[in-house]
Write an enzyme that holds these catalytic residues in place. Structure first.
Site, PDB file in Angstrom:
ATOM      1  N   GLU A 153       0.788  -1.230   0.000  1.00  0.00           N
ATOM      2  CA  GLU A 153       0.000   0.000   0.000  1.00  0.00           C
ATOM      3  C   GLU A 153       0.823   1.284   0.000  1.00  0.00           C
ATOM      4  OE1 GLU A 153      -2.859  -0.291   3.190  1.00  0.00           O
ATOM      5  OE2 GLU A 153      -4.257  -1.289   1.854  1.00  0.00           O
ATOM      6  N   GLU A 175      -6.843  -7.524  -0.865  1.00  0.00           N
ATOM      7  CA  GLU A 175      -7.483  -7.300   0.441  1.00  0.00           C
ATOM      8  C   GLU A 175      -8.879  -6.728   0.222  1.00  0.00           C
ATOM      9  OE1 GLU A 175      -5.403  -5.114   3.562  1.00  0.00           O
ATOM     10  OE2 GLU A 175      -3.472  -5.759   2.745  1.00  0.00           O
TER      11      GLU A 175
HETATM   12  C1  GAL Z   1      -4.972  -2.503   4.764  1.00  0.00           C
HETATM   13  C2  GAL Z   1      -3.590  -2.994   5.153  1.00  0.00           C
HETATM   14  C3  GAL Z   1      -3.626  -4.135   6.136  1.00  0.00           C
HETATM   15  C4  GAL Z   1      -4.619  -3.857   7.209  1.00  0.00           C
HETATM   16  C5  GAL Z   1      -5.938  -3.632   6.582  1.00  0.00           C
HETATM   17  C6  GAL Z   1      -7.056  -3.469   7.575  1.00  0.00           C
HETATM   18  O1  GAL Z   1      -4.954  -1.208   4.334  1.00  0.00           O
HETATM   19  O2  GAL Z   1      -2.878  -3.390   4.024  1.00  0.00           O
HETATM   20  O3  GAL Z   1      -2.361  -4.357   6.659  1.00  0.00           O
HETATM   21  O4  GAL Z   1      -4.217  -2.744   7.923  1.00  0.00           O
HETATM   22  O5  GAL Z   1      -5.877  -2.476   5.795  1.00  0.00           O
HETATM   23  O6  GAL Z   1      -8.251  -3.482   6.892  1.00  0.00           O
END
Ligand code: GAL
Length: 749
Positions: free
Chosen positions: A389, A462
């Site tokens: 990210e 994600e």
């Molecule tokens: C994303 C990140 C993860 C975690 C997640 C929580 O932005 O890559 O490590 O923090 O959010 O939803």
């Protein structure tokens, strides 16, 4: 020939490093510890995350055999968090930045053969040093501290093999080929002819190849390449049949020789604009992210527990891929993924922040260290070469991609971002698509994300997570929405052929910094809690497997009249892979053959059954919500009942459920297993709001990690016991304040 000796027992540890400690041979004030070791054992939650960000000191008295005198000796560290400085008898002999990749330190030039007490000292800085990734900004996870992976001693001849890379080109052809690269070290620059022998066996099975090759060396390091072809009868590695092979490469030159072994598999993995293909067959990726963290001991869990996580992901949640967010994980975890057929997306350490030039050098080093450690794992199908990210940094990511491609041209690269229109420097656009907030989404179209006018290999890495944090003991309605968000995103991924698959955030709850999560240093983003106990959302994944593998039927309810707003349990979502279900409420005539909701969930393999007012019998409606009744739900497959779930109208604590993952452990090195405790009702369901206190008594050669008195929060809790280097019988007694005692026995061999 090499000798590898595990060095994980009998270290000496001092939590407070003081200047000059590395100079002294004294072990006073040091306690004896075994590896994997966490520098500070932490409470479950509400701790100060600075507590483990300390500089500590480890010592190991070495008394090498006389016969090693003329040999080359290395100490191999698999992972030290986060910056290690290594000394032998007070002399500085090496250092390593970064806690997730291995390193070797040569010790023989500094070893004092006149003494039987050489002291190896490792000063371990576990602070979040801004010169080491992932540090420098904020991070949503903890990195813990200490020598948290194993250490070994490697004794070699002057000529030895430092690595091999096994490639399997054109794997879909009938007769298989293998291309092997062998890195030979020639420490004292001998000039000699080399004889290589290469053998390939089925893993734990028959020999399938044996051949000899010639070479010569005079330089201190040289790479050799060999081709093997016309291999017959080779079985491919895939998700259902993870066939593994083992290669042994032997080199002999003059009086020196060495043998290197590694496992590999024959498989072809390819991300395309039309999805992901394994051995030429389309596979929709259904995965979760995993942090390698555990309660109390952080990262410091031994082999068995690392393996268990892989097992849970593949054989309980029935996923086909795990992302090692956000760093290279334990080799034991990856080995298990190879063995059970769980695909892996592995990535370098990082979280949003990009540091200065020195920091970026460590990033590049991490790419290299990750790839040369792991390139023979057939389960790994993609290298993550971006800081998770982070913003675009074309210079850095052009470099990391180039490193990955030059080291391993057989795998594609990805780099996880959440920004749209990011420069496509990798082979696969890997995107954290958090669009689904219950209404929007569930996923974006890839071209909306990439900003390109054509499709590219694309994967969602994600979703969910912070968008809807949910505890295992949260309100039923919340848990239903949590589960359905996971399901909706998966469904959308299945419906879009240009999406290779989707990897949810996250498998297990994890400890984190104060700036994230619920404030108690936990991010409750898992589909399982930190003890790996299921939330309802786990069943959104678990139910996506053929009932031939395992029939699944999990209604998303605590089965009570007044838990939800306004009351009742409708709509009742039932995660199942059955053909249909029967539903019986009290003494009413059962409602037969309620089918999965294929209309709403047209993409996923096994949509849930949803019972709402359109399904319920009129007469039943009159009573529904007035007086509560028992219920039975039966799942059918091919016309037969294959699974049944019962609910009682008046639950009371009935059974103290205690189960260990393993009943046999080993004493030769640190070993551990999980024990799960649940308070169950008359039908075997967890009592979701009981907060019982249990006492854990361990008798025999083992100890409990964390406290020995814990709360069974929301009806369930877990803990791990670890061995202490002695064999024997371990009796564990669990005392519940409501249900009395239960005993289990574990043998330590
Ligand atoms: C994303 C990140 C993860 C975690 C997640 C929580 O932005 O890559 O490590 O923090 O959010 O939803």
């Amino acid at each position: 020939m090499r000798e590898i000796l595990l060095m994980s027992n009998n270290w000496y540890y001092n939590k407070e490093y003081q200047e000059g400690m590395e100079k002294s041979g004294s072990l006073e004030g040091f306690e004896k510890v075994n590896l994997p070791h966490t520098n500070v054992e932490l409470p479950y939650n509400y701790f100060n995350e600075e507590d483990f960000q300390i500089v500590s000191c480890y010592k190991y008295p070495l008394d090498l055999k006389e016969e090693y005198k003329d040999r080359i000796v290395y100490v191999h560290f698999e992972g030290v968090m986060a910056y290690a400085k290594v000394y032998l008898n007070g002399e500085f002999i090496g250092e390593h930045k970064g806690g997730y990749t291995p390193f070797d330190i040569r010790i023989d030039p500094y070893y004092d053969w006149s003494s039987s007490n050489n002291i190896l000292t490792v000063v371990v800085d576990s602070s979040e040093r801004s010169d080491i990734p992932p540090f420098g900004g904020q991070i949503d996870y903890l990195t813990y501290g200490g020598i948290y992976r194993d250490v070994s001693l490697g004794v070699y001849d002057d000529i030895f093999i430092s690595n091999i890379k096994i490639e399997t080109p054109d794997v879909l052809e009938d007769k298989k080929k293998v291309h092997v690269k062998v890195w030979v070290d020639n420490i004292n620059s001998h000039t000699c002819d080399l004889d290589f022998e290469i053998k390939i066996n089925e893993y734990q099975g028959e020999e399938v190849y044996k051949g000899s090759f010639k070479g010569s060396i005079e330089e201190t390091k040289k790479t050799f390449e060999f081709d093997i072809d016309n291999l017959e009868g080779i079985k491919l590695w895939d998700i259902d049949n993870p066939n593994l092979y083992e290669m042994s490469v032997t080199v002999t030159g003059g009086d020196f020789s060495d043998e290197y072994r590694d496992r590999f598999g024959f498989r072809k993995a390819e991300f395309t604009p039309k999805g992901f293909f394994l051995n030429g067959k389309h596979v929709k990726i259904r995965g979760l992210n995993r942090h390698q963290a555990f309660p109390y001991v952080g990262y410091a869990m031994p082999k068995r527990v690392q393996e268990k996580d892989a097992d849970i992901l593949k054989n309980d949640l029935h996923l086909n891929l795990v992302r090692t967010s956000h760093y290279p994980q334990s080799k034991h975890f990856l080995n298990k993924c190879d063995e059970i057929g769980l695909l892996v997306f592995e990535e370098i350490p990082g979280w949003q922040h990009i540091g200065d030039d020195e920091w970026k050098e460590v990033v590049k080093q991490n790419v290299e260290e990750m790839i040369v450690r792991d390139w023979n794992h057939p389960s790994i199908i993609l290298w993550g070469v971006r800081i998770n990210e982070s913003q675009d940094d074309d210079e850095l990511y052009t470099a990391t991609n180039a490193i990955a491609r030059s080291l391993d041209s057989t795998r594609q690269t990805g780099g996880v971002r959440y920004i749209t229109g990011s420069n496509m420097l990798e082979d696969v656009y890997t995107m954290n698509d958090f669009i689904h907030d219950g209404v929007r989404g569930p996923l974006r179209k890839q071209q909306e994300v990439t900003g390109l006018d054509h499709d590219v290999p694309y994967m969602v890495t994600e979703y969910n997570g912070h968008m809807y944090p949910t505890k295992r003991f949260d309100q039923e309605e919340r848990q239903m929405e949590h589960s359905l968000r996971h399901l909706r995103v998966q469904n959308a991924s299945y419906l879009d052929d240009s999406i290779s698959g989707a990897i949810g955030w996250v498998a297990f709850d994890y400890n984190t910094h104060k700036d994230f999560g619920a404030g108690d240093r936990i991010c409750y983003h898992g589909v399982m809690d930190m003890f790996r106990i299921h939330k309802f959302a786990a069943y959104a994944y678990k139910s996506q497997v053929s009932p031939e593998v395992e029939p699944v039927l999990q209604p998303v309810t605590f089965w009570t009249r007044g838990e939800r707003s306004i009351g009742g349990v409708l709509p009742l979502v039932i995660f199942t892979n059955c053909d249909y279900i029967d539903f019986q409420y009290g003494d009413f005539e059962p409602i037969r053959k309620i089918y999965p909701d294929r209309q709403t969930y047209a993409g996923i393999p096994y949509p849930p059954v949803v019972i709402d007012l359109s399904v319920l019998d009129e007469k039943m409606l009159g009573l529904w919500g007035m007086k509560w009744e028992d219920a039975v739900i039966r799942g059918y497959y091919k016309g037969e009942v294959v699974i049944e779930k019962r609910f009682t109208k008046a639950p009371v604590p009935t059974e103290l459920y205690v189960e260990a993952d393993d009943t046999e452990l080993v004493s030769t090195q640190k070993d551990a297993t999980r024990i799960v405790v649940k308070i169950l009702d008359q039908c075997g369901n967890i009592l979701p709001f009981i907060d019982d206190i249990i006492k854990i008594k361990v008798d025999g050669p083992a100890r409990v990690q964390g406290p020995s008195e814990v709360v069974v929060k929301g009806g369930a809790v877990g803990f791990w016991i670890e061995t202490v280097n002695e064999p024997g019988v371990v009796n564990i007694e669990i005392t519940s304040s409501v249900l009395g005692k239960k005993k289990i026995t574990i043998n330590v061999k």
